[in-house]
Design a protein around this motif. Structure first.
Motif, PDB file in Angstrom:
ATOM      1  N   HIS A  36      -7.850  -3.888  -2.232  1.00  0.00           N
ATOM      2  CA  HIS A  36      -8.868  -4.514  -1.288  1.00  0.00           C
ATOM      3  C   HIS A  36      -9.171  -6.083  -1.653  1.00  0.00           C
ATOM      4  N   LYS A  47       0.718  -1.071  -0.162  1.00  0.00           N
ATOM      5  CA  LYS A  47      -0.042   0.030   0.104  1.00  0.00           C
ATOM      6  C   LYS A  47       0.786   1.201  -0.140  1.00  0.00           C
ATOM      7  N   THR A  78     -13.391   1.567  -0.878  1.00  0.00           N
ATOM      8  CA  THR A  78     -12.674   2.427  -1.719  1.00  0.00           C
ATOM      9  C   THR A  78     -13.256   3.856  -1.570  1.00  0.00           C
ATOM     10  N   GLU A  81      -6.529   1.306  -4.614  1.00  0.00           N
ATOM     11  CA  GLU A  81      -7.097   0.620  -3.647  1.00  0.00           C
ATOM     12  C   GLU A  81      -8.315  -0.456  -3.951  1.00  0.00           C
ATOM     13  N   SER A  95      -5.445   4.820   6.649  1.00  0.00           N
ATOM     14  CA  SER A  95      -6.304   4.351   5.619  1.00  0.00           C
ATOM     15  C   SER A  95      -6.171   2.872   5.895  1.00  0.00           C
ATOM     16  N   TYR A  96      -5.041   2.500   6.251  1.00  0.00           N
ATOM     17  CA  TYR A  96      -4.870   0.834   6.526  1.00  0.00           C
ATOM     18  C   TYR A  96      -5.823   0.375   7.854  1.00  0.00           C
ATOM     19  N   GLY A 124      -9.985   2.009   6.561  1.00  0.00           N
ATOM     20  CA  GLY A 124     -10.377   1.452   5.295  1.00  0.00           C
ATOM     21  C   GLY A 124     -10.252  -0.157   5.357  1.00  0.00           C
ATOM     22  N   ASP A 125      -8.813  -0.531   5.667  1.00  0.00           N
ATOM     23  CA  ASP A 125      -8.682  -1.880   5.014  1.00  0.00           C
ATOM     24  C   ASP A 125      -8.942  -2.951   6.356  1.00  0.00           C
ATOM     25  N   SER A 156      -8.040  10.201   1.694  1.00  0.00           N
ATOM     26  CA  SER A 156      -6.789  10.376   0.973  1.00  0.00           C
ATOM     27  C   SER A 156      -6.917  11.982   0.464  1.00  0.00           C
ATOM     28  N   ASP A 208     -11.804   5.488   1.314  1.00  0.00           N
ATOM     29  CA  ASP A 208     -10.087   5.708   1.038  1.00  0.00           C
ATOM     30  C   ASP A 208     -10.097   7.130   0.321  1.00  0.00           C
TER      31      ASP A 208
END
Length: 120
Positions: A106, A10, A62, A102, A44-45, A48-49, A69, A65
């Motif tokens: 994902h 990432k 997404t 992303e 974001s990790y 979002g992830d 971002s 993110d």
């Protein structure tokens, strides 16, 4: 170990995008790009992830993110860069490219790291 590998993937993806958009377009320094990459990547990790993706869909993760971002790149850019004319447009473009990456990242996260058995 899978989380470290995913975070590095990432980070490399984000850094390359930020270099081409902000480094070449706004003359952002290496240190500034690295700082944005690390802060954006970490936030974001986690959000979002690890939190959004397992509970929702790839599209939702997404989109989150993209929003994260954009605001992080724009906000940190205003603080760190000397040249901020049209930074909003550059931030939107960079966030769009990161979100495109992303989308594919994902799938990797769901399959290899989180081991989610649903189609995202």
């Amino acid at each position: 170990m899978e989380h470290v590998k995913a975070f590095v993937i990432k980070g490399v993806m984000s850094f390359i995008i930020l270099y081409f958009v902000l480094g070449l377009g706004f003359h952002a320094g290496f240190g500034d790009l690295l700082l944005i990459t690390l802060l954006l990547g970490l936030l974001s990790y986690i959000a979002g992830d690890l939190m959004i993706l397992p509970k929702t869909s790839n599209l939702t993760a997404t989109a989150s993110d993209f929003i994260l971002s954009f605001f992080m790149i724009w906000g940190l850019g205003l603080i760190l860069f000397d040249y901020t004319d049209s930074l909003m447009a550059g931030s939107l473009f960079a966030a769009f490219l990161i979100a495109m990456g992303e989308w594919f990242f994902h799938s990797y996260m769901a399959d290899k790291v989180l081991r989610i058995n649903r189609k995202i």
